[in-house]
Design a protein around this motif. Structure first.
Motif, PDB file in Angstrom:
ATOM      1  N   LYS A  83       0.827  -1.216   0.000  1.00 39.75           N
ATOM      2  CA  LYS A  83       0.000   0.000   0.000  1.00 39.75           C
ATOM      3  C   LYS A  83       0.858   1.261   0.000  1.00 39.75           C
ATOM      4  O   LYS A  83       0.542   2.237  -0.684  1.00 39.75           O
ATOM      5  CB  LYS A  83      -0.936  -0.017   1.214  1.00 39.75           C
ATOM      6  N   ASP A 109      -4.619   8.458   8.887  1.00 37.25           N
ATOM      7  CA  ASP A 109      -5.196   7.123   9.009  1.00 37.25           C
ATOM      8  C   ASP A 109      -6.310   7.231  10.042  1.00 37.25           C
ATOM      9  O   ASP A 109      -6.052   7.343  11.241  1.00 37.25           O
ATOM     10  CB  ASP A 109      -4.116   6.128   9.454  1.00 37.25           C
ATOM     11  N   ASP A 117      -0.024  -0.223   9.023  1.00 35.07           N
ATOM     12  CA  ASP A 117      -0.108   0.557   7.783  1.00 35.07           C
ATOM     13  C   ASP A 117       0.502   1.948   7.966  1.00 35.07           C
ATOM     14  O   ASP A 117       1.265   2.421   7.111  1.00 35.07           O
ATOM     15  CB  ASP A 117      -1.565   0.681   7.325  1.00 35.07           C
ATOM     16  N   CYS A 173      -3.577  12.627   1.599  1.00 33.37           N
ATOM     17  CA  CYS A 173      -4.279  11.351   1.471  1.00 33.37           C
ATOM     18  C   CYS A 173      -4.963  10.998   2.786  1.00 33.37           C
ATOM     19  O   CYS A 173      -4.442  11.304   3.868  1.00 33.37           O
ATOM     20  CB  CYS A 173      -3.290  10.243   1.076  1.00 33.37           C
ATOM     21  N   TYR A 175      -6.484   7.540   4.654  1.00 32.49           N
ATOM     22  CA  TYR A 175      -6.514   6.076   4.589  1.00 32.49           C
ATOM     23  C   TYR A 175      -7.577   5.559   5.546  1.00 32.49           C
ATOM     24  O   TYR A 175      -7.682   6.021   6.684  1.00 32.49           O
ATOM     25  CB  TYR A 175      -5.148   5.493   4.954  1.00 32.49           C
ATOM     26  N   ASP A 177      -9.525   1.898   6.950  1.00 27.68           N
ATOM     27  CA  ASP A 177      -9.700   0.456   7.041  1.00 27.68           C
ATOM     28  C   ASP A 177     -10.947   0.213   7.886  1.00 27.68           C
ATOM     29  O   ASP A 177     -10.865   0.014   9.099  1.00 27.68           O
ATOM     30  CB  ASP A 177      -8.466  -0.194   7.688  1.00 27.68           C
ATOM     31  N   LEU A 213      -7.674   6.192   0.112  1.00 26.83           N
ATOM     32  CA  LEU A 213      -7.383   4.770  -0.079  1.00 26.83           C
ATOM     33  C   LEU A 213      -8.168   3.988   0.967  1.00 26.83           C
ATOM     34  O   LEU A 213      -8.045   4.243   2.171  1.00 26.83           O
ATOM     35  CB  LEU A 213      -5.887   4.486   0.062  1.00 26.83           C
ATOM     36  N   LYS A 215      -9.120   0.228   2.460  1.00 23.78           N
ATOM     37  CA  LYS A 215      -8.827  -1.207   2.548  1.00 23.78           C
ATOM     38  C   LYS A 215     -10.116  -1.931   2.924  1.00 23.78           C
ATOM     39  O   LYS A 215     -10.787  -1.564   3.882  1.00 23.78           O
ATOM     40  CB  LYS A 215      -7.752  -1.469   3.605  1.00 23.78           C
TER      41      LYS A 215
END
Length: 411
Positions: A83, A109, A117, A173, A175, A177, A213, A215
């Motif tokens: 990633k 994140d 990550d 960015c 991220y 999950d 992004l 996941k």
């Protein structure tokens, strides 16, 4: 976080018992004041699980491990590195001749977890913020980053979405999950049922970053997930040693390109890849098995890129739903398993025992593809044990005829 676990004697006990029987260990009780045997056993189990999945953490002294479920749910180092490399390449592509790229500076994140990550993102981004709503887990992650020598990750013990809503900062960015369990700990299969609800918050997220992004679990349906999102640029199906581990959806604000799908099978000594776009419709005609048989890797099977296999390699598909391919001459570097076809038999229940008797088979590796019976049912029917050098594919050809393809494995 119990700091007594970090004492030298406690750490030595954990290391000495990594291969011990946990049940017997629990019955003996804790040899330390202020540390329960449950806490010690959790450290041992979590560290055991990290040996192959998180070797950097495993090899670093005095790492504090969270509840084992956090280790089970976190990315492995190999997928986390993928990633980070993906985002590094994406930002490299953003630059043009007239507008040189700026190195990516900031990533948030919003579902930090154990922080694997974020650790790999910190090798690419100047600033990484790890948001984790569980205060104890956030404290553990912050401590471990110190032991790992990471200095550009800020840990915040808050809900990631709330952090964004209360911050004026924008990021290169974001991220995500999402948690794939509902309020009663049941597994969910739609992105809108995960936490946070990404589709519901997507417009807001794009006000904070042009690149997102996500996941996802391999259990999620790709088409349904794609339909619930917008501005999807790429989908990556990531397998490790032929087991699908993650689905990645890369979103870029106002993207107008056709969605690209990348299948990646990360093997010990090589990586198998196949890429295609969703607009490809052309296919080759179905053909009967010839000399060689090919079984695509699990990343390709999950992606649904069945026609693209025939388009990209000199192979023909046996039938629409069988997902097996064949060729007269061997195809090198096929992204999956390759077999030499030794013989082909029509499947007839009354004759199958006679065929196996002639072959003098007592055991075989059995695979079913588009076949009305399961492997377990076939084993009961044939009395064949698992293993050996013979591979039997029970499948259906384009004329709806049931076949047994007897093969030997090449690669």
């Amino acid at each position: 976080m119990n700091n007594k676990i970090l004492q030298k004697a406690s750490q030595s006990f954990i290391d000495k018992n990594l291969n011990s029987d946990i049940t017997k260990l629990i019955l003996k009780g804790s040899p330390f004041d202020g540390i329960t045997i449950q806490e010690l056993s959790n450290q041992i189990i979590a560290k055991q699980k990290s040996k192959n999945k998180l070797p950097t953490w495993f090899k670093t002294s005095d790492i504090y491990y969270p509840a084992k479920i956090s280790i089970e749910q976190t990315s492995s180092e190999i997928t986390a590195n993928y990633k980070a490399t993906l985002l590094n390449n994406i930002f490299a592509d953003i630059g043009t001749k007239n507008k040189p790229k700026n190195s990516p500076k900031s990533l948030l994140d919003i579902t930090g977890g154990f922080g694997v990550d974020a650790y790999f993102f910190s090798k690419i981004f100047t600033q990484v913020i790890h948001a984790e709503i569980n205060e104890n887990l956030s404290e553990i992650v912050a401590y471990n980053y110190q032991k790992l020598g990471v200095k550009n990750i800020q840990t915040v013990a808050v809900n990631g979405l709330d952090y964004l809503k209360n911050s004026t900062q924008k990021f290169d960015c974001i991220y995500i999950d999402p948690s794939r369990r509902d309020e009663v700990k049941g597994k969910v299969f739609l992105l809108k049922d995960c936490l946070p609800n990404v589709p519901e918050n997507l417009d807001f997220l794009f006000t904070k970053s042009p690149t997102i992004l996500i996941k996802n679990s391999p259990m999620l349906d790709i088409s349904a997930t794609l339909n619930s999102l917008k501005h999807v640029k790429e989908i990556h199906v990531i397998a490790v040693n032929n087991e699908v581990k993650e689905l990645l959806f890369l979103l870029q604000k106002n993207t107008k390109s056709i969605v690209e799908i990348h299948t990646v099978n990360l093997l010990t000594y090589k990586t198998q890849t196949l890429s295609f776009t969703l607009d490809r419709k052309d296919t080759k005609p179905y053909i009967n098995p010839i000399n060689f048989l090919y079984e695509p890797n699990t990343a390709i099977l999950k992606s649904g890129g069945f026609n693209e296999v025939s388009n990209s390699y000199e192979v023909g598909k046996i039938a629409q739903h069988s997902h097996l391919y064949t060729s007269e001459k061997i195809v090198e570097n096929f992204p999956g398993r390759t077999f030499k076809i030794e013989a082909i038999y029509p499947y007839q229940k009354k004759k199958i025992k006679r065929i196996l008797s002639l072959l003098k088979l007592e055991k075989a590796n059995i695979t079913t593809r588009n076949f009305p019976k399961t492997v377990a049912q076939i084993r009961t029917e044939t009395k064949l044990k698992d293993g050996g050098n013979t591979y039997l594919f029970f499948t259906t050809n384009s004329k709806d005829e049931l076949l047994i393809i007897n093969c030997s494995k090449i690669a």
